[in-house]
Design a protein around this motif. Structure first.
Motif, PDB file in Angstrom:
ATOM      1  N   ILE A  68      -2.712  -6.210  -4.709  1.00 57.87           N
ATOM      2  CA  ILE A  68      -2.343  -5.285  -5.780  1.00 57.87           C
ATOM      3  C   ILE A  68      -3.440  -5.207  -6.841  1.00 57.87           C
ATOM      4  CG2 ILE A  68      -0.742  -4.943  -7.712  1.00 57.87           C
ATOM      5  CD1 ILE A  68       1.457  -6.117  -5.899  1.00 57.87           C
ATOM      6  N   THR A  69      -4.009  -6.343  -7.213  1.00 60.43           N
ATOM      7  CA  THR A  69      -4.991  -6.370  -8.295  1.00 60.43           C
ATOM      8  C   THR A  69      -6.415  -6.124  -7.830  1.00 60.43           C
ATOM      9  OG1 THR A  69      -5.195  -8.777  -8.095  1.00 60.43           O
ATOM     10  CG2 THR A  69      -3.605  -7.937  -9.694  1.00 60.43           C
ATOM     11  N   SER A  70      -6.724  -6.511  -6.592  1.00 68.10           N
ATOM     12  CA  SER A  70      -8.108  -6.437  -6.121  1.00 68.10           C
ATOM     13  C   SER A  70      -8.382  -5.226  -5.250  1.00 68.10           C
ATOM     14  CB  SER A  70      -8.459  -7.714  -5.337  1.00 68.10           C
ATOM     15  OG  SER A  70      -8.262  -8.854  -6.131  1.00 68.10           O
ATOM     16  N   GLY A  71      -7.337  -4.694  -4.620  1.00 71.19           N
ATOM     17  CA  GLY A  71      -7.520  -3.551  -3.746  1.00 71.19           C
ATOM     18  C   GLY A  71      -7.474  -3.940  -2.284  1.00 71.19           C
ATOM     19  N   GLN A 167       2.002  -6.106   0.951  1.00 72.90           N
ATOM     20  CA  GLN A 167       0.686  -5.543   0.651  1.00 72.90           C
ATOM     21  C   GLN A 167      -0.302  -6.024   1.706  1.00 72.90           C
ATOM     22  OE1 GLN A 167       0.330  -3.384  -1.879  1.00 72.90           O
ATOM     23  NE2 GLN A 167       2.460  -3.689  -2.522  1.00 72.90           N
ATOM     24  N   THR A 674      -9.062  -0.487  -8.508  1.00 72.58           N
ATOM     25  CA  THR A 674      -7.861  -1.193  -8.953  1.00 72.58           C
ATOM     26  C   THR A 674      -8.201  -2.344  -9.876  1.00 72.58           C
ATOM     27  OG1 THR A 674      -6.783  -0.636  -6.868  1.00 72.58           O
ATOM     28  CG2 THR A 674      -5.827  -2.438  -8.132  1.00 72.58           C
ATOM     29  N   TYR A 675      -9.280  -3.061  -9.540  1.00 75.83           N
ATOM     30  CA  TYR A 675      -9.615  -4.254 -10.307  1.00 75.83           C
ATOM     31  C   TYR A 675     -10.206  -3.939 -11.676  1.00 75.83           C
ATOM     32  CZ  TYR A 675     -13.866  -3.094  -7.646  1.00 75.83           C
ATOM     33  OH  TYR A 675     -14.902  -2.430  -7.045  1.00 75.83           O
ATOM     34  N   GLU A 677      -8.658  -1.496 -13.652  1.00 72.95           N
ATOM     35  CA  GLU A 677      -7.596  -0.848 -14.402  1.00 72.95           C
ATOM     36  C   GLU A 677      -7.085  -1.790 -15.488  1.00 72.95           C
ATOM     37  OE1 GLU A 677      -4.643   0.254 -11.571  1.00 72.95           O
ATOM     38  OE2 GLU A 677      -5.825   1.894 -10.708  1.00 72.95           O
TER      39      GLU A 677
END
Length: 760
Positions: A68-71, A167, A674-675, A677
């Motif tokens: 979710i956070t890294s892509g 994920q 993503t990382y 944002e």
């Protein structure tokens, strides 16, 4: 002029093909030269046990958060242990007591086993079936990290469970740490891995046992699954070969016969000395690349200092491994994968002249005081070279009225005055601070400039000390010297002069406001020029006085933590200031270091056309909310992109300046990685189970008009120096003087002794 028809003649065709081939080779070479990895591609990022810096290692929460956070390009790793019935499970330690609550499910069932020649007592998976462990839940095994997610009852996952994560990562990395141990107890890692490989594709399989990798080498296509030999401490022994890892390191060619790469602790590449300063890098990466081995570095974490050279900035460490001009590792294993992706995707290969794409002001906090003693020439010169926009000078005043730069009116806070002959000047002044101090107005400037500075260590209670090699270096500057330094610095857009304690100093016959205005005038700052002068204070009466006599930009510091501001308070502020300083806690509400919401403070102030500066941004992870993943860059990004604000006040200006030049800014909502944002306040907090939630905290109060309004400053008193408190101990009650001096000196000496001992 050349004739395009010539390209179609029979003689020109071979030349055309030769030129085309040369162009393609040059293009490939240019692409390869971007990264000094083995294959010329960007390093891969492996989330060790998922995002194990936040959630329990190897939990589905950790694995999902990593993606979710890294892509989607992140790989996730699983350290494989075996159950009694041969099921492969993901746990970071062979001793289950270090990462689970197994003792609650099976109390008093510890056993002792010999693991690689060392007796270990605890709980071991080989004593339990998969069904036995189905009710055992994971825990955060690193005690310095939050345990509030332990209440989520994360179960132990099997290898097969990695294929059903919500994920989806780019790939899976299996680490087989103890094949020899399990084989001694009639359990086969080889069979478990080969069986699982029929259901899942593994991108990487690593092991510190060469024998295990050799046993499976023929069963895996290296184009699909890369086998990686893992190095442990150089004095440790590989049980499958009975050789030390130090000796195996000397024969990389033999490792190439059964592996595609090697995984090494980061210190194999960039060693540090006993004092935690970097040594020259080894030749390991280039040596491995020469024989065709990829190199992966392990042990990357954001919350354990690696070297003082990185100034507590984990992103700086990654750049040292991937963008140092000599080599790049081919991948990293990290507990905090988001930082590795930032380094690779946004900050690598920026160069020294990268364009500044964000215009947020960077204002120093006592210069570069994260690396050097506050307000010294070293701190100021390095802040300038680090790219600060506005250099600050908190003005103090000496006994004879000389204004100089120091972070505090109490010289004990930033010098070794308590260990000098001036220790007898300690006194208590409740109007200024609680407890005793040795105040600037008790010493002449000649005395003050001879003091030894002492670096600030705001997080010493966490054993986090700043740059000990330079902890007593540099010299303090008069305000005039400071302004001489800044006047000719074309990179600076302004200077920030802080004035506090003016009312008390006026009563002592010391006119700090006139002293500041005089110094600014003599330096030419009273005339229009490229640099702006900011006068900042927590006292509205001080700013009112400057407004009467100057046209400098006035900045009001709100020293309360507030969640809003009353309209009357804002109207009052606007009557004497155009900018406001607030704390980070006044921007985001938090509970137990988890962000819960965005306050109305910045929105309200900016709606009134007030510029908003926020303090203090530091690199140390303990200064940040958990939501920022122990990464100063994530925090800066979230304040600038998520709020936004007009300026940040920081003791590490290099980190902030680098942020403004990264390649991932202004890409638009759909193209921003993503990382990069901004974090969403309440995102992590909302994942804590009700039973583990900390007690609810009262809402932050609004700033009121009564907190802003102040009576005018008193007139400057005319006092005979002989009767002034500047005479030090004469101003103290005779019965208390000696005791206060003794306690002050003893405690200061003891604190410094303890700090020095911890650093050493």
């Amino acid at each position: 002029m050349w004739n395009p028809r010539a390209l179609y003649s029979p003689l020109a065709l071979p030349l055309l093909l030769l030129l085309l081939l040369h162009f393609l080779l040059a293009l490939v070479s240019a692409q390869r030269s971007v990264w000094n990895t083995l294959n010329g591609v960007a390093p891969v990022v492996v989330a060790r046990g998922g995002f194990s810096g936040i959630f329990p290692d190897s939990s589905d929460g950790a694995y999902n958060l990593a993606v979710i956070t890294s892509g989607p390009d992140v790989y996730v790793s699983c350290d494989v242990q075996l159950t009694k019935d041969g099921v492969g499970i993901c746990l970071p330690d062979i001793n289950l007591a270090n990462s689970t609550y197994i003792a609650s499910t099976f109390p008093n069932q510890t056993k002792s086993y010999v693991v690689n020649g060392v007796a270990v007592r605890g709980y071991f998976s080989l004593d339990y079936t998969r069904k036995d462990l189905s009710n055992v839940v994971l825990t955060q095994g690193v005690y310095s990290r939050s345990n509030l997610f332990d209440g989520n009852s994360f179960p132990i996952l099997t290898i097969d469970d990695l294929g059903t994560l919500n994920q989806k990562p780019k790939g899976i990395w299996l680490n087989i740490q103890h094949d020899n141990f399990y084989a001694q107890h009639n359990l086969s890692m080889r069979n478990t891995v080969l069986s699982a490989s029929r259901r899942l594709v593994f991108s990487y399989i690593s092991s510190p046992e060469a024998g295990f990798l050799k046993s499976i080498a023929s069963r895996f296509n290296p184009k699909t699954t890369k086998l990686i030999f893992r190095f442990m401490e150089q004095s440790d022994i590989d049980p499958s070969t009975n050789q030390t890892y130090g000796s195996l390191l000397k024969n990389l060619t033999s490792i190439k016969t059964f592996a595609s790469g090697i995984l090494v602790p980061r210190r194999y590449i960039w060693p540090v000395d006993a004092t935690l300063y970097l040594q020259p890098h080894t030749s390991l990466v280039s040596d491995a690349h020469k024989v065709g081995l990829e190199v992966f570095a392990s042990d990357f974490v954001n919350d354990v200092p690696a070297s003082f050279n990185y100034s507590y900035d984990p992103l700086a460490e990654y750049l040292q491994f991937i963008d140092n001009g000599d080599f790049s590792v081919d991948g990293v294993l990290s507990d905090f994968p988001v930082t590795a992706f930032e380094a690779i995707g946004c900050f690598a290969h920026l160069g020294n002249n990268a364009t500044k794409t964000d215009k947020t002001l960077i204002i120093s906090k006592y210069g570069a005081s994260g690396d050097y003693p506050a307000c010294t020439d070293l701190a100021y010169n390095n802040a300038i070279s680090d790219g600060v926009d506005v250099l600050d000078c908190p003005v103090q005043i000496s006994k004879e009225g000389t204004p100089f730069c120091s972070n505090s009116i109490d010289l004990i806070e930033s010098t070794l005055v308590a260990q000098s002959s001036f220790s007898k000047l300690a006194m208590s002044i409740p109007e200024i601070k609680s407890g005793s101090g040795i105040f600037s107005f008790s010493l002449s400037w000649t005395d003050i400039k001879g003091l030894t500075p002492s670096i600030l260590n705001p997080y010493a209670k966490y054993r986090l000390f700043r740059n000990p090699k330079y902890k007593n270096e540099g010299k303090l500057l008069t305000l005039s010297d400071f302004l001489s330094l800044t006047k000719n610095q074309t990179s600076l857009s302004g200077v920030a002069i802080t004035v506090e304690n003016a009312a008390y100093l006026d009563k002592q016959g010391l006119n700090v406001i006139d002293a500041v205005m005089s110094a600014l005038s003599k330096a030419g700052y009273d005339k229009p020029g490229p640099q702006k002068v900011y006068i900042q204070s927590t006292n509205s009466s001080v700013l009112q006085k400057f407004k009467e006599k100057t046209s400098y930009e006035l900045v009001y510091k709100i020293d309360e933590t507030v969640g809003d501001a009353a309209n009357a308070a804002i109207t009052d502020i606007k009557s004497f200031a155009s900018s406001v300083i607030v704390s980070k806690d006044s921007v985001f509400s938090s509970s137990s270091k988890f962000l819960t919401s965005t306050t109305n403070t910045v929105k309200k102030l900016k709606a009134a056309n007030l510029s908003v500066f926020v303090e203090t941004f530091s690199n140390e992870f303990v200064s940040q909310a958990w939501d920022f993943f122990s990464d100063a860059t994530v925090e800066i990004n979230s304040f600038i992109q998520g709020v936004p604000i007009d300026g940040i006040i920081t003791d590490f200006p290099k980190t902030a300046n680098r942020y403004r030049r990264n390649k991932c800014l202004n890409l638009g909502r759909n193209n921003t990685p993503t990382y990069m944002e901004a974090v969403q306040p309440g995102g992590l907090y909302g994942l804590i189970t009700k039973e583990f939630l900390p007690p609810a905290e009262a809402p932050l109060p609004p700033l009121t008009e009564a907190e802003v309004a102040e009576p005018p400053l008193p007139p400057v008193a005319k006092i005979d120096p002989a009767s002034s408190p500047n005479t030090g101990t004469n101003a103290l009650p005779p019965g208390n003087a000696q005791a206060k001096v003794t306690v002050c000196l003893f405690l200061s000496t003891l604190a410094l002794f303890i700090a020095s001992s911890l650093v050493l």
